[in-house]
Design an enzyme around this catalytic site. Sequence first.
Site, PDB file in Angstrom:
ATOM      1  CD1 TRP A 145     -11.953  19.782  -7.984  1.00 25.78           C
ATOM      2  CD2 TRP A 145     -11.367  17.707  -7.379  1.00 25.78           C
ATOM      3  NE1 TRP A 145     -10.726  19.507  -8.559  1.00 25.78           N
ATOM      4  CE2 TRP A 145     -10.347  18.246  -8.194  1.00 25.78           C
ATOM      5  CE3 TRP A 145     -11.206  16.406  -6.877  1.00 25.78           C
ATOM      6  CZ2 TRP A 145      -9.191  17.533  -8.538  1.00 25.78           C
ATOM      7  CZ3 TRP A 145     -10.058  15.702  -7.212  1.00 25.78           C
ATOM      8  CH2 TRP A 145      -9.060  16.259  -8.025  1.00 25.78           C
TER       9      TRP A 145
ATOM     10  N   GLY B 141      -9.895  27.773  -2.071  1.00 24.14           N
ATOM     11  CA  GLY B 141      -9.246  28.164  -0.816  1.00 24.14           C
ATOM     12  C   GLY B 141      -8.248  29.275  -1.063  1.00 24.14           C
ATOM     13  CG  MET B 142      -9.240  32.117  -4.181  1.00 20.72           C
ATOM     14  SD  MET B 142      -8.145  31.392  -5.412  1.00 20.72           S
ATOM     15  CE  MET B 142      -7.011  32.689  -5.783  1.00 20.72           C
TER      16      MET B 142
ATOM     17  NE  ARG C 263      -8.629  39.919  -2.162  1.00 27.25           N
ATOM     18  CZ  ARG C 263      -7.392  39.459  -2.289  1.00 27.25           C
ATOM     19  NH1 ARG C 263      -6.662  39.220  -1.207  1.00 27.25           N
ATOM     20  NH2 ARG C 263      -6.867  39.228  -3.473  1.00 27.25           N
TER      21      ARG C 263
ATOM     22  CG  ASN D 154     -13.681  39.995  -7.849  1.00 28.02           C
ATOM     23  OD1 ASN D 154     -13.693  39.245  -6.887  1.00 28.02           O
ATOM     24  ND2 ASN D 154     -12.612  40.697  -8.183  1.00 28.02           N
TER      25      ASN D 154
ATOM     26  CE1 TYR E 290      -7.067  22.173  -8.592  1.00 27.76           C
ATOM     27  CE2 TYR E 290      -6.851  20.259 -10.009  1.00 27.76           C
ATOM     28  CZ  TYR E 290      -7.616  21.289  -9.493  1.00 27.76           C
ATOM     29  OH  TYR E 290      -8.928  21.419  -9.877  1.00 27.76           O
TER      30      TYR E 290
ATOM     31  CG  ASN F 167     -14.001  29.148 -13.393  1.00 19.91           C
ATOM     32  OD1 ASN F 167     -13.617  28.230 -12.686  1.00 19.91           O
ATOM     33  ND2 ASN F 167     -13.221  30.163 -13.712  1.00 19.91           N
TER      34      ASN F 167
ATOM     35  N   GLY G 124     -13.934  34.214 -11.607  1.00 24.51           N
ATOM     36  CA  GLY G 124     -14.609  33.626 -12.770  1.00 24.51           C
ATOM     37  C   GLY G 124     -15.837  32.844 -12.335  1.00 24.51           C
TER      38      GLY G 124
HETATM   39  N1  LIG Z   1     -13.745  22.968  -6.846  1.00 24.27           N
HETATM   40  C1  LIG Z   1     -13.888  23.105  -8.158  1.00 24.27           C
HETATM   41  O1  LIG Z   1     -14.369  22.244  -8.889  1.00 24.27           O
HETATM   42  C2  LIG Z   1     -13.452  24.410  -8.758  1.00 24.27           C
HETATM   43  C3  LIG Z   1     -13.807  24.765 -10.061  1.00 24.27           C
HETATM   44  C4  LIG Z   1     -13.433  26.016 -10.545  1.00 24.27           C
HETATM   45  C5  LIG Z   1     -12.663  26.857  -9.754  1.00 24.27           C
HETATM   46  N2  LIG Z   1     -12.298  26.439  -8.517  1.00 24.27           N
HETATM   47  C6  LIG Z   1     -11.514  27.285  -7.617  1.00 24.27           C
HETATM   48  O2  LIG Z   1     -12.207  28.485  -7.453  1.00 24.27           O
HETATM   49  C7  LIG Z   1     -11.287  29.505  -7.178  1.00 24.27           C
HETATM   50  C8  LIG Z   1     -11.558  30.674  -8.124  1.00 24.27           C
HETATM   51  O3  LIG Z   1     -11.248  30.278  -9.448  1.00 24.27           O
HETATM   52  P1  LIG Z   1     -11.500  31.325 -10.634  1.00 24.27           P
HETATM   53  O4  LIG Z   1     -10.969  30.764 -11.877  1.00 24.27           O
HETATM   54  O5  LIG Z   1     -12.903  31.744 -10.568  1.00 24.27           O
HETATM   55  O6  LIG Z   1     -10.545  32.501 -10.098  1.00 24.27           O
HETATM   56  P2  LIG Z   1     -10.207  33.940 -10.684  1.00 24.27           P
HETATM   57  O7  LIG Z   1     -11.174  34.326 -11.734  1.00 24.27           O
HETATM   58  O8  LIG Z   1      -8.759  33.972 -10.973  1.00 24.27           O
HETATM   59  O9  LIG Z   1     -10.458  34.848  -9.414  1.00 24.27           O
HETATM   60  C9  LIG Z   1      -9.734  34.674  -8.223  1.00 24.27           C
HETATM   61  C10 LIG Z   1     -10.550  35.303  -7.114  1.00 24.27           C
HETATM   62  O10 LIG Z   1      -9.982  35.009  -5.855  1.00 24.27           O
HETATM   63  C11 LIG Z   1      -9.945  36.205  -5.082  1.00 24.27           C
HETATM   64  N3  LIG Z   1      -8.857  36.106  -4.120  1.00 24.27           N
HETATM   65  C12 LIG Z   1      -7.564  35.832  -4.388  1.00 24.27           C
HETATM   66  N4  LIG Z   1      -6.858  35.772  -3.247  1.00 24.27           N
HETATM   67  C13 LIG Z   1      -7.728  36.027  -2.246  1.00 24.27           C
HETATM   68  C14 LIG Z   1      -7.603  36.122  -0.824  1.00 24.27           C
HETATM   69  N5  LIG Z   1      -6.429  35.938  -0.221  1.00 24.27           N
HETATM   70  N6  LIG Z   1      -8.712  36.407  -0.114  1.00 24.27           N
HETATM   71  C15 LIG Z   1      -9.893  36.613  -0.729  1.00 24.27           C
HETATM   72  N7  LIG Z   1     -10.072  36.531  -2.067  1.00 24.27           N
HETATM   73  C16 LIG Z   1      -9.005  36.237  -2.809  1.00 24.27           C
HETATM   74  C17 LIG Z   1      -9.744  37.307  -6.091  1.00 24.27           C
HETATM   75  O11 LIG Z   1     -10.175  38.509  -5.543  1.00 24.27           O
HETATM   76  P3  LIG Z   1      -9.499  39.946  -5.888  1.00 24.27           P
HETATM   77  O12 LIG Z   1     -10.143  40.417  -7.152  1.00 24.27           O
HETATM   78  O13 LIG Z   1      -9.872  40.741  -4.706  1.00 24.27           O
HETATM   79  O14 LIG Z   1      -8.017  39.725  -6.041  1.00 24.27           O
HETATM   80  C18 LIG Z   1     -10.679  36.823  -7.217  1.00 24.27           C
HETATM   81  O15 LIG Z   1     -11.998  37.145  -6.918  1.00 24.27           O
HETATM   82  C19 LIG Z   1      -9.895  28.898  -7.308  1.00 24.27           C
HETATM   83  O16 LIG Z   1      -9.458  28.522  -6.031  1.00 24.27           O
HETATM   84  C20 LIG Z   1     -10.155  27.674  -8.154  1.00 24.27           C
HETATM   85  O17 LIG Z   1      -9.190  26.662  -7.964  1.00 24.27           O
HETATM   86  C21 LIG Z   1     -12.678  25.251  -8.004  1.00 24.27           C
END
Ligand SMILES: NC(=O)c1ccc[n+]([C@@H]2O[C@H](COP(=O)([O-])OP(=O)(O)OC[C@H]3O[C@@H](n4cnc5c(N)ncnc54)[C@H](OP(=O)(O)O)[C@@H]3O)[C@@H](O)[C@H]2O)c1
Length: 374
Positions: free
Chosen positions: A312, A288-289, A217, A194, A95, A168, A196
Amino acid sequence: MWGPGALRRARALFGRLRPGLFRASGRRGPTASSFSASAEPCRVRALVYERHGDPAKVVELKNLELAAVGGSDVHVKMLAAPINPADINMIQGNYGLLPKLPAVGGNEGVGQVVAVGSNVTGVKPGDWVIPANAGLGTWQTEAVFHEEALMSVPSDIPLHSAATLSVNPCTAYRMLVDFEQLQPGDSVIQNAANSGVGQAVIQLAAALGLRTINVVRDRPDIQKLTDRLKRLGAEHIVTEEELRKPDMKNIFKATPQPRLALNCVGGKSSTELLRQLAPGGTMVTYGGMAKQPVTASVSLLIFKDLKLRGFWLSQWKKAHSTEQFKELILTLCDFIRRGQLAAPACSEVPLQHYQQALEASMRPFVSSKQILTM
Ligand SMILES: NC(=O)c1ccc[n+]([C@@H]2O[C@H](COP(=O)([O-])OP(=O)(O)OC[C@H]3O[C@@H](n4cnc5c(N)ncnc54)[C@H](OP(=O)(O)O)[C@@H]3O)[C@@H](O)[C@H]2O)c1
């Protein structure tokens, strides 16, 4: 990006873990004069990692000592804290911001103030508080934090909303308003709809009069997911595979082509988002999941003049004042009170069952945020 100075400042604000941290507890907590509540012996339980690696292997439930409450400190009893992908990446050592080890996991959550030091004016016992920045270490039953590491949050919002507010929804709101001047009726396309962040995007966009095209997905219970996201205000739900089919054109007969794309995935999924963008549109990458790079075709860049940007939240906070972050939090609380922004679907897991929660948080298609309860 974070420079060494910023990292030092962030570390200085992390939870005050005393050097004797990893000895078994049983010593008395802070002196009575530091507290406005009684100073009973404190047994703090925390999810700690001493080295980076697979969360299932390196995270352990430990007993900690509670540090004494200094003049600018706040004693907080944590109430609930989610497990987010960024928490997992931090533990893995992947990270943009890594706390000094050993560290307590968790960047988000809500706690209740138990007591404050004599110089603290911003919060009082009973108030709810959330982390002001990443790296606080929220996966613990209680802790003593510096006042500046916390931000108060109104306690008239649901607990899950407060516990999942500081990352989020803030990210979703900023991405919707900071990159393109969208008007009611305009549309936005996003992948991992879907997630957060994705659920917050759907709801905030609907509240702002924006229409959303949501990519998810495929899965056996796709209809259930589609129904849930539609109830949140999603206009179109398509799978990654459907996005690649010519049928997508039908969507744009009824919905304007999006000028904003929000990319949480990377790889092929982001290439498809770019194909759907209107000329001159912007794709903002914030996650970048898929762990694959964003590939933009030369022709899309030349003939559509698309813009590729990144977001970010930690960087946004660095570039803005605490007051501006507070204002953002209060704006989001207004959406929550008006019934326009609910917490993502959540599964509560008691802290001691953290292994089950960590495992579920890394499994595909779970569609439910794991929330540790203390
Ligand atoms: N840049 C920033 O400031 C910031 C702020 C907040 C969050 N984020 C980033 O945003 C992302 C999501 O965070 P979150 O807390 O919202 O996550 P979350 O609620 O845990 O959800 C993860 C999501 O990623 C999908 N996913 C996982 N692996 C995947 C793949 N290989 N291909 C396609 N989709 C995939 C999941 O889909 P399925 O349901 O299909 O498994 C689910 O929709 C993370 O990478 C997090 O670090 C960044």
